[in-house]
Design a protein around this motif. Sequence first.
Motif, PDB file in Angstrom:
ATOM      1  N   ALA A  52      86.458  38.763  16.974  1.00 11.20           N
ATOM      2  CA  ALA A  52      87.411  39.022  16.172  1.00 11.20           C
ATOM      3  C   ALA A  52      87.078  38.132  14.879  1.00 11.20           C
ATOM      4  CB  ALA A  52      88.945  38.644  16.405  1.00 11.20           C
ATOM      5  N   VAL A  53      87.202  38.860  13.618  1.00 13.87           N
ATOM      6  CA  VAL A  53      86.850  38.079  12.356  1.00 13.87           C
ATOM      7  C   VAL A  53      88.282  38.190  11.463  1.00 13.87           C
ATOM      8  CG1 VAL A  53      85.592  37.787  10.192  1.00 13.87           C
ATOM      9  CG2 VAL A  53      84.409  38.345  12.497  1.00 13.87           C
ATOM     10  N   VAL A  54      88.714  37.068  11.423  1.00 10.89           N
ATOM     11  CA  VAL A  54      90.276  36.900  10.503  1.00 10.89           C
ATOM     12  C   VAL A  54      89.958  36.104   9.587  1.00 10.89           C
ATOM     13  CG1 VAL A  54      92.394  36.324  10.833  1.00 10.89           C
ATOM     14  CG2 VAL A  54      91.100  37.126  12.945  1.00 10.89           C
ATOM     15  N   VAL A  55      90.394  36.824   8.101  1.00  9.49           N
ATOM     16  CA  VAL A  55      90.288  36.290   6.931  1.00  9.49           C
ATOM     17  C   VAL A  55      91.450  36.061   6.291  1.00  9.49           C
ATOM     18  CG1 VAL A  55      89.018  36.283   4.713  1.00  9.49           C
ATOM     19  CG2 VAL A  55      87.806  37.333   6.935  1.00  9.49           C
ATOM     20  N   GLY A  56      91.956  34.979   5.575  1.00  5.40           N
ATOM     21  CA  GLY A  56      93.223  34.935   4.540  1.00  5.40           C
ATOM     22  C   GLY A  56      92.884  34.086   3.723  1.00  5.40           C
ATOM     23  N   VAL A  57      93.113  34.694   2.201  1.00  3.43           N
ATOM     24  CA  VAL A  57      92.937  33.928   1.200  1.00  3.43           C
ATOM     25  C   VAL A  57      94.414  33.815   0.271  1.00  3.43           C
ATOM     26  CG1 VAL A  57      91.479  33.364  -0.762  1.00  3.43           C
ATOM     27  CG2 VAL A  57      90.423  34.484   1.238  1.00  3.43           C
ATOM     28  N   GLU A  58      94.983  32.505  -0.055  1.00  2.00           N
ATOM     29  CA  GLU A  58      96.004  32.650  -0.806  1.00  2.00           C
ATOM     30  C   GLU A  58      95.833  32.180  -2.174  1.00  2.00           C
ATOM     31  OE1 GLU A  58      99.387  30.371   0.549  1.00  2.00           O
ATOM     32  OE2 GLU A  58      99.385  31.682   2.482  1.00  2.00           O
ATOM     33  N   ASP A  59      95.167  30.819  -2.296  1.00  2.00           N
ATOM     34  CA  ASP A  59      94.915  30.140  -3.611  1.00  2.00           C
ATOM     35  C   ASP A  59      93.374  30.550  -3.970  1.00  2.00           C
ATOM     36  OD1 ASP A  59      97.341  29.085  -4.244  1.00  2.00           O
ATOM     37  OD2 ASP A  59      97.030  27.859  -2.339  1.00  2.00           O
ATOM     38  N   TYR A  60      93.043  31.508  -4.600  1.00  2.32           N
ATOM     39  CA  TYR A  60      91.784  31.718  -5.161  1.00  2.32           C
ATOM     40  C   TYR A  60      91.086  30.744  -6.015  1.00  2.32           C
ATOM     41  CZ  TYR A  60      91.690  36.278  -2.896  1.00  2.32           C
ATOM     42  OH  TYR A  60      91.740  37.164  -2.032  1.00  2.32           O
ATOM     43  N   ALA A  61      89.575  30.814  -6.170  1.00  2.10           N
ATOM     44  CA  ALA A  61      89.220  29.950  -7.238  1.00  2.10           C
ATOM     45  C   ALA A  61      89.407  30.371  -8.706  1.00  2.10           C
ATOM     46  CB  ALA A  61      87.466  30.040  -6.938  1.00  2.10           C
ATOM     47  N   ASP A  62      89.303  31.495  -8.809  1.00  3.47           N
ATOM     48  CA  ASP A  62      89.402  31.957 -10.382  1.00  3.47           C
ATOM     49  C   ASP A  62      90.540  33.319 -10.368  1.00  3.47           C
ATOM     50  OD1 ASP A  62      88.041  30.309 -11.932  1.00  3.47           O
ATOM     51  OD2 ASP A  62      86.211  31.197 -10.696  1.00  3.47           O
ATOM     52  N   LEU A  63      91.228  33.587  -9.272  1.00  5.94           N
ATOM     53  CA  LEU A  63      92.193  34.614  -9.220  1.00  5.94           C
ATOM     54  C   LEU A  63      93.572  34.127  -9.057  1.00  5.94           C
ATOM     55  CD1 LEU A  63      90.116  37.276  -7.054  1.00  5.94           C
ATOM     56  CD2 LEU A  63      90.221  37.265  -9.698  1.00  5.94           C
ATOM     57  N   PRO A  64      94.547  35.040  -9.419  1.00  6.87           N
ATOM     58  CA  PRO A  64      96.197  34.748  -9.079  1.00  6.87           C
ATOM     59  C   PRO A  64      96.135  34.620  -7.579  1.00  6.87           C
ATOM     60  CG  PRO A  64      95.852  36.649 -10.484  1.00  6.87           C
ATOM     61  CD  PRO A  64      94.558  36.572  -9.981  1.00  6.87           C
ATOM     62  N   ARG A  65      97.264  33.905  -7.239  1.00  4.06           N
ATOM     63  CA  ARG A  65      97.604  33.622  -5.734  1.00  4.06           C
ATOM     64  C   ARG A  65      98.061  34.921  -5.119  1.00  4.06           C
ATOM     65  NH1 ARG A  65      99.689  29.204  -2.664  1.00  4.06           N
ATOM     66  NH2 ARG A  65     101.247  29.675  -1.291  1.00  4.06           N
ATOM     67  N   ALA A  66      97.544  35.005  -3.954  1.00  4.39           N
ATOM     68  CA  ALA A  66      98.014  35.824  -3.099  1.00  4.39           C
ATOM     69  C   ALA A  66      98.862  35.396  -1.833  1.00  4.39           C
ATOM     70  CB  ALA A  66      96.705  36.793  -2.458  1.00  4.39           C
ATOM     71  N   ASP A  67     100.363  35.405  -2.131  1.00  2.00           N
ATOM     72  CA  ASP A  67     101.275  34.850  -1.322  1.00  2.00           C
ATOM     73  C   ASP A  67     101.221  35.053  -0.142  1.00  2.00           C
ATOM     74  OD1 ASP A  67     102.419  33.250  -3.488  1.00  2.00           O
ATOM     75  OD2 ASP A  67     103.873  34.649  -4.112  1.00  2.00           O
ATOM     76  N   PHE A  68     101.155  34.146   1.067  1.00  2.00           N
ATOM     77  CA  PHE A  68     101.547  34.410   2.418  1.00  2.00           C
ATOM     78  C   PHE A  68     100.262  34.743   2.891  1.00  2.00           C
ATOM     79  CE2 PHE A  68     105.611  35.611   0.251  1.00  2.00           C
ATOM     80  CZ  PHE A  68     106.181  34.357   0.409  1.00  2.00           C
ATOM     81  N   ALA A  69      99.080  35.079   2.391  1.00  2.00           N
ATOM     82  CA  ALA A  69      98.043  35.544   2.961  1.00  2.00           C
ATOM     83  C   ALA A  69      97.288  34.660   4.095  1.00  2.00           C
ATOM     84  CB  ALA A  69      96.817  35.818   1.910  1.00  2.00           C
ATOM     85  N   GLU A  70      97.144  33.537   4.005  1.00  2.00           N
ATOM     86  CA  GLU A  70      96.838  32.448   4.806  1.00  2.00           C
ATOM     87  C   GLU A  70      97.637  32.277   6.090  1.00  2.00           C
ATOM     88  OE1 GLU A  70      95.236  28.854   3.330  1.00  2.00           O
ATOM     89  OE2 GLU A  70      94.326  30.120   1.221  1.00  2.00           O
ATOM     90  N   ARG A  71      98.836  32.430   5.818  1.00  2.00           N
ATOM     91  CA  ARG A  71      99.864  32.267   7.191  1.00  2.00           C
ATOM     92  C   ARG A  71      99.699  33.615   7.810  1.00  2.00           C
ATOM     93  NH1 ARG A  71     105.329  30.789   4.387  1.00  2.00           N
ATOM     94  NH2 ARG A  71     103.910  29.391   3.151  1.00  2.00           N
ATOM     95  N   ALA A  72      99.491  34.582   7.067  1.00  3.87           N
ATOM     96  CA  ALA A  72      99.452  35.860   7.897  1.00  3.87           C
ATOM     97  C   ALA A  72      98.184  35.672   8.896  1.00  3.87           C
ATOM     98  CB  ALA A  72      99.627  36.986   6.985  1.00  3.87           C
ATOM     99  N   ALA A  73      97.218  35.509   7.960  1.00  4.74           N
ATOM    100  CA  ALA A  73      96.120  35.175   9.067  1.00  4.74           C
ATOM    101  C   ALA A  73      95.973  34.479  10.218  1.00  4.74           C
ATOM    102  CB  ALA A  73      94.627  34.722   8.303  1.00  4.74           C
ATOM    103  N   ALA A  74      96.648  33.133   9.907  1.00  2.36           N
ATOM    104  CA  ALA A  74      96.889  32.312  11.179  1.00  2.36           C
ATOM    105  C   ALA A  74      97.785  32.632  12.287  1.00  2.36           C
ATOM    106  CB  ALA A  74      97.668  30.948  10.770  1.00  2.36           C
ATOM    107  N   ALA A  75      98.721  33.719  11.731  1.00  2.00           N
ATOM    108  CA  ALA A  75      99.529  34.351  12.940  1.00  2.00           C
ATOM    109  C   ALA A  75      98.845  35.565  13.600  1.00  2.00           C
ATOM    110  CB  ALA A  75     100.828  35.090  12.181  1.00  2.00           C
ATOM    111  N   VAL A  76      97.714  35.994  12.820  1.00  2.00           N
ATOM    112  CA  VAL A  76      97.053  37.045  13.622  1.00  2.00           C
ATOM    113  C   VAL A  76      95.903  36.456  14.514  1.00  2.00           C
ATOM    114  CG1 VAL A  76      94.936  38.721  13.082  1.00  2.00           C
ATOM    115  CG2 VAL A  76      96.875  38.811  11.733  1.00  2.00           C
ATOM    116  N   VAL A  77      95.517  35.050  14.304  1.00  2.00           N
ATOM    117  CA  VAL A  77      94.823  34.386  15.240  1.00  2.00           C
ATOM    118  C   VAL A  77      95.438  34.042  16.572  1.00  2.00           C
ATOM    119  CG1 VAL A  77      93.507  32.121  15.756  1.00  2.00           C
ATOM    120  CG2 VAL A  77      93.224  33.269  13.541  1.00  2.00           C
ATOM    121  N   THR A  78      96.905  33.805  16.359  1.00  2.00           N
ATOM    122  CA  THR A  78      97.474  33.424  17.467  1.00  2.00           C
ATOM    123  C   THR A  78      97.793  34.818  18.591  1.00  2.00           C
ATOM    124  OG1 THR A  78      99.138  31.903  16.170  1.00  2.00           O
ATOM    125  CG2 THR A  78     100.016  32.950  18.387  1.00  2.00           C
TER     126      THR A  78
END
Length: 229
Positions: A52-78
């Motif tokens: 599995a490759v699981v990717v989640g990005v909330e706070d980008y370098a130069d883009l608006p925030r994508a709320d909850f993306a990283e915690r969603a990815a962490a849940a998928v890992v589980t």
Amino acid sequence: GLRPPLLASAPGRNRPPEPAPPARPTEAQPPRPRASSVAAKYESAPREHDFAVVVGVEDYADLPRADFAERAAAAVVTHMEALGVPRRNIIHLAGRRAVYSALKKYVESWLPRNATPESRVYFYFSGHGAPDPKTSEAYLMPWDGDASFLADTAYPVKKLYKQLAALPAGEIVVALDACFSGSGGRSVLAKGARPLVTKVDFGGQPDGKLTLLTAASSDEITSTLQEES
């Protein structure tokens, strides 16, 4: 006889302690989204050949925030672990680790090197998507992605499908929690560009062994529901 002189009390001795100074008011901080703990209530037998490759990005370098993306990815890992995927077979790219070079490396080199005909391969992405206004092609935005230079900094969905479909794996599951319309909570567009893309190009129908799950179709937008996250 003479009495011994009285000893002077040391400064502060036998005095009641001075009251502590009042606490300084703390600056109010904006509320953070509520954390949601996810625990899998099932457990499958180990599947040593699955990856599995699981990717989640909330706070980008130069883009608006994508709320909850990283915690969603962490849940998928589980859940991947509960499905029997060994933890060593799960690549979890979150935040600054989810750069373009890492995404490319694990999709184009790591998976082909490890997948076998007995494998079930999972790919999950949660974060921003972006359309190319000129070609309508859809892109996944890594942490260092730039909506003005998609061809150099973002990963084409069409290429993702092609790379995964070429794997020797018997089954491939792709889940994209992103939007590619150019507007909405999980989509971005180059500065100054207008969201004129009414239907984005995902590269045609995926290969038969590839199962695709998306948060929105090619002509829909997505947003986040704060109280449910």
